[in-house]
Design an enzyme around this catalytic site. Structure first.
Site, short mmCIF file in Angstrom:
data_model
loop_
_atom_site.label_atom_id
_atom_site.label_comp_id
_atom_site.label_asym_id
_atom_site.label_seq_id
_atom_site.Cartn_x
_atom_site.Cartn_y
_atom_site.Cartn_z
CG ASN A 9 -1.63 1.28 1.45
OD1 ASN A 9 -1.83 1.99 0.46
ND2 ASN A 9 -2.07 1.41 2.74
CE LYS A 11 0.09 3.59 4.89
NZ LYS A 11 0.05 3.74 6.35
CG HIS A 94 -5.81 1.67 5.28
ND1 HIS A 94 -5.47 2.69 6.21
CD2 HIS A 94 -4.55 1.08 4.89
CE1 HIS A 94 -4.08 2.29 6.56
NE2 HIS A 94 -3.80 1.41 5.70
CD GLU A 96 -2.97 5.45 6.67
OE1 GLU A 96 -2.83 5.54 5.43
OE2 GLU A 96 -1.98 5.07 7.37
CD GLU A 164 -3.76 -2.65 7.32
OE1 GLU A 164 -2.28 -3.17 6.89
OE2 GLU A 164 -4.14 -1.47 7.23
N GLY A 170 2.13 2.35 10.73
CA GLY A 170 3.24 3.40 10.46
C GLY A 170 3.61 3.99 11.74
CB SER A 210 5.12 -1.64 12.08
OG SER A 210 4.63 -0.37 12.16
#
Ligand code: PEP
Length: 254
Positions: A9, A11, A94, A96, A164, A170, A210
């Site tokens: 991904n 991003k 996701h 985010e 996740e 991240g 991560s």
């Protein structure tokens, strides 16, 4: 036997030329890795160019988001029909997007329904936030996310789920292999209740948060983990290749 899947991904990173450069750096070696599905998810504007570069290879293409309507006056949005022309996979839900763009369970559900209808293969992301994890609410949060995302979905053929934990994305603070495997086991049991044991056993469930070349093996060795959704490390060709290679090696002895 579930074939593992590693998805990168990217991003909101890489210009068109940087995307091209990144693919060219890993194309040949990535193409040659067997026993693992490899998926690149560049930004929308690079999908067509990356698609051209990987044409004829074993590498697959995915988008990072999709809107749920087929077409119309939705300025700035990208529809499942447009994506189905370009790529095979699409990341949906996701954290985010849930956090910064207010995507609710209902929106995620509409996107899943629309993507499946268009023949896309959704990678549905679920995971708890730090405070939920610390309050012992992981199981409840993840189960609720699954139930709402999949409401009214009769067939999950083509679906992949990515667990996740938000606190691991991240942050450099990955879950342990054991922790991730436990929650992924819970996800599989929830899917079994919803769709039956055979479908649950066939479903690929990834870990994301991560993942790097240094910890990939720990995750891939776990019985219930079928690959990874990789963010930061997917922007470095050598890291991504190493994660894919480790996954391939483990899948042959798993
Ligand atoms: C992600 O973007 O889904 C992700 C897991 O990011 P990172 O690997 O950087 O934690």
């Amino acid at each position: 036997m579930r074939v593992p899947l590693i998805a990168g991904n990217w991003k909101m990173n890489t210009t068109l030329s940087e995307a091209t450069e990144l693919v060219n750096k890993m194309l040949r070696e990535l193409d040659g890795v067997e026993n693992v599905d490899k998926v690149l998810c560049p930004p929308f504007i690079s999908l067509a160019a990356v698609g051209e570069l990987i044409k004829g290879s074993s590498i697959k293409l995915g988008a990072q988001n999709v809107y749920f309507e087929e077409k119309g006056a939705y300025t700035g949005e990208i529809s499942p029909l447009m994506l189905a022309d370009l790529c095979e996979f699409v990341i949906i839900g996701h954290s985010e997007r849930r956090q910064y763009f207010n995507e609710t369970g209902e929106i995620v559900n509409r996107k899943i329904v629309a993507a499946l209808k268009a023949g896309l293969k959704p990678i549905l992301c679920v995971g708890e936030r730090l405070e939920e994890n610390e309050a012992g609410r992981t199981e409840k949060v993840v189960t609720e996310q699954l139930n709402s995302s999949l409401a009214g979905v009769n067939s999950i053929n083509g679906l992949t789920i990515a667990y996740e934990p938000v606190w691991a994305i991240g942050t450099g603070k990955a879950a342990t292999g054991k922790q991730a495997n436990e929650t992924i086991g819970l996800i599989r049991r929830t899917i079994s209740k919803l769709y039956g044991e055979r479908i649950a056993q066939d479903l690929r469930i990834l870990y994301g948060g991560s993942v790097t070349a240094n910890n990939a093996t720990e995750f891939m060795q776990q019985p219930d983990i079928d690959g990874a959704l990789v963010g930061g490390a997917s922007l470095k060709a050598d890291q991504f290749l190493s994660i894919v290679n480790q996954t391939s090696e483990i899948s042959q002895i798993k």
